[in-house]
Design an enzyme around this catalytic site. Structure first.
Site, PDB file in Angstrom:
ATOM      1  CG  HIS A 175      -0.408   0.035   2.681  1.00 23.37           C
ATOM      2  ND1 HIS A 175       0.223  -0.886   3.256  1.00 23.37           N
ATOM      3  CD2 HIS A 175      -0.352   1.033   3.381  1.00 23.37           C
ATOM      4  CE1 HIS A 175       0.564  -0.602   4.105  1.00 23.37           C
ATOM      5  NE2 HIS A 175       0.424   0.975   4.498  1.00 23.37           N
ATOM      6  CG  ASP A 176       2.363   3.486   2.897  1.00 24.40           C
ATOM      7  OD1 ASP A 176       1.297   4.172   2.186  1.00 24.40           O
ATOM      8  OD2 ASP A 176       2.275   3.600   4.170  1.00 24.40           O
ATOM      9  CE  LYS A 179       3.733   6.996   3.490  1.00 29.67           C
ATOM     10  NZ  LYS A 179       3.760   6.525   4.742  1.00 29.67           N
ATOM     11  CG  HIS A 229      -3.831   7.816   2.482  1.00 27.07           C
ATOM     12  ND1 HIS A 229      -3.650   7.584   3.791  1.00 27.07           N
ATOM     13  CD2 HIS A 229      -2.531   6.884   1.856  1.00 27.07           C
ATOM     14  CE1 HIS A 229      -2.397   7.325   4.138  1.00 27.07           C
ATOM     15  NE2 HIS A 229      -1.699   7.029   3.210  1.00 27.07           N
ATOM     16  CG  ASP A 257      -2.093   2.610   6.710  1.00 28.42           C
ATOM     17  OD1 ASP A 257      -1.186   2.319   7.058  1.00 28.42           O
ATOM     18  OD2 ASP A 257      -2.276   3.295   6.043  1.00 28.42           O
TER      19      ASP A 257
HETATM   20 FE   FE2 Z   1      -0.068   5.236   2.707  1.00 31.87          FE
END
Ligand code: FE2
Length: 313
Positions: A175-176, A179, A229, A257
């Protein structure tokens, strides 16, 4: 069964012609028709018909069995074998067919094994990337794997099908992933972010979705990555989606999350006790989170023993 009829006709004609000749000679014979000879001709004709039926059946049955086997293979049932015991060319054909069918089944199994190994290889690479993102911040180590496991548990609680559970597993881990391109200094910043830094952080769901979209077997995880998000009330990002307009997998990953972020130690906060996080999440029910998914999370946490039976629900 056109072949069956043709064979029947052929054998009948082949046998009937001499029989008919014999009958004609019998009729012309001086002294009239001999009853014994007439019976012999009749019996011969009946025998010809019986033989014709047997020959036609003996040829067409094994061929029909081979046709059924070929159709099964065309439908992907590799390994299907035909049962033909003829000791002639049709028997040879069936033997060759069975050999081919076993070979196809073996190639098919090998293909499945290779595809699974390839997918495991891809997934290991992607997991390494996700772990690299986690490692950028020592406080989030293991976060991706925990979000993945909790998302799958919530999915099971909701009775979702296997393919959705797989999308949750991969979407939770990744999911991240977007980043990866954000400087460590921004991710670990303790003071508030500038507008530019905030825009960079807010771009991570779209960047992550673009990274993963190129991998065929991870396509199911893309909605979870792109929309994790978004908020139930429409105040999230990147699309400002609301309610059922947010993909289900993204709503699940969002709450998993949030739970893990709150219960883990962060640079700017100590881990919050589970019951307090449950109360915080209760306040987000119907605003940030889907009420039905909130209830599923509470059921999972109670089963895990992370929440008391009478805690916020
Ligand atoms: Fe995130």
């Amino acid at each position: 069964m056109r072949l069956h009829r043709s064979l029947l006709l052929l054998v009948v004609l082949a046998s009937a012609v001499p029989t008919a000749l014999a009958a004609a000679l019998l009729v012309r014979a001086p002294g009239g028709i001999d009853a014994g000879a007439a019976a012999a001709v009749g019996a011969s004709l009946a025998l010809a018909l019986g033989l014709a039926a047997l020959v036609a059946r003996g040829v067409t049955r094994p061929i029909a069995e081979c046709v059924r086997g070929a159709l099964d293979i065309a439908r992907g049932r590799f390994g299907r074998e035909v049962r033909v015991s003829a000791g002639n060319e049709i028997g040879d054909l069936a033997y060759t067919f069975n050999h081919m069918s076993r070979e196809l089944a073996s190639y098919d199994a090998e293909n499945h094994r290779l595809i699974a190994a390839l997918e495991r290889g891809y997934l290991d690479t992607i997991r390494s990337l996700a772990a690299a993102v986690d490692a950028k911040d020592p406080y989030t180590r293991g976060h991706a794997e925990r979000v993945s496991a909790l998302s799958v548990e919530i999915g099971r609680e909701l009775g979702l099908p296997t393919e959705t559970l797989q999308a949750l597993e991969y979407g939770g881990v990744l999911h991240d992933i977007g980043k990866i391109g954000i400087p460590d200094s921004i991710l670990a910043k303790r003071t508030s972010l500038t507008e530019e830094e905030m825009a960079l952080v807010r771009a991570h769901p779209v960047i992550g979705a673009e990274i993963v979209a190129g991998v065929e077997f991870l396509k199911g995880a893309v909605p979870a990555i792109r929309s994790h998000h978004e908020r139930w009330d429409g105040a999230g990002y990147p699309g400002g989606l609301a309610g059922d307009g947010i993909p289900l997998v993204a709503r699940i990953v969002n709450i998993a999350d949030t739970w893990d972020a709150c219960t883990s130690r962060r640079p700017y906060q100590e881990a919050i006790p589970a019951d307090l996080v449950a109360a915080i999440l209760e306040g987000l029910r119907g605003t940030q989170t889907d009420p039905r998914i909130h209830d599923a999370l509470v059921a999972v946490l109670r089963r895990r023993g992370a929440l008391a039976a009478d805690s916020a629900a």
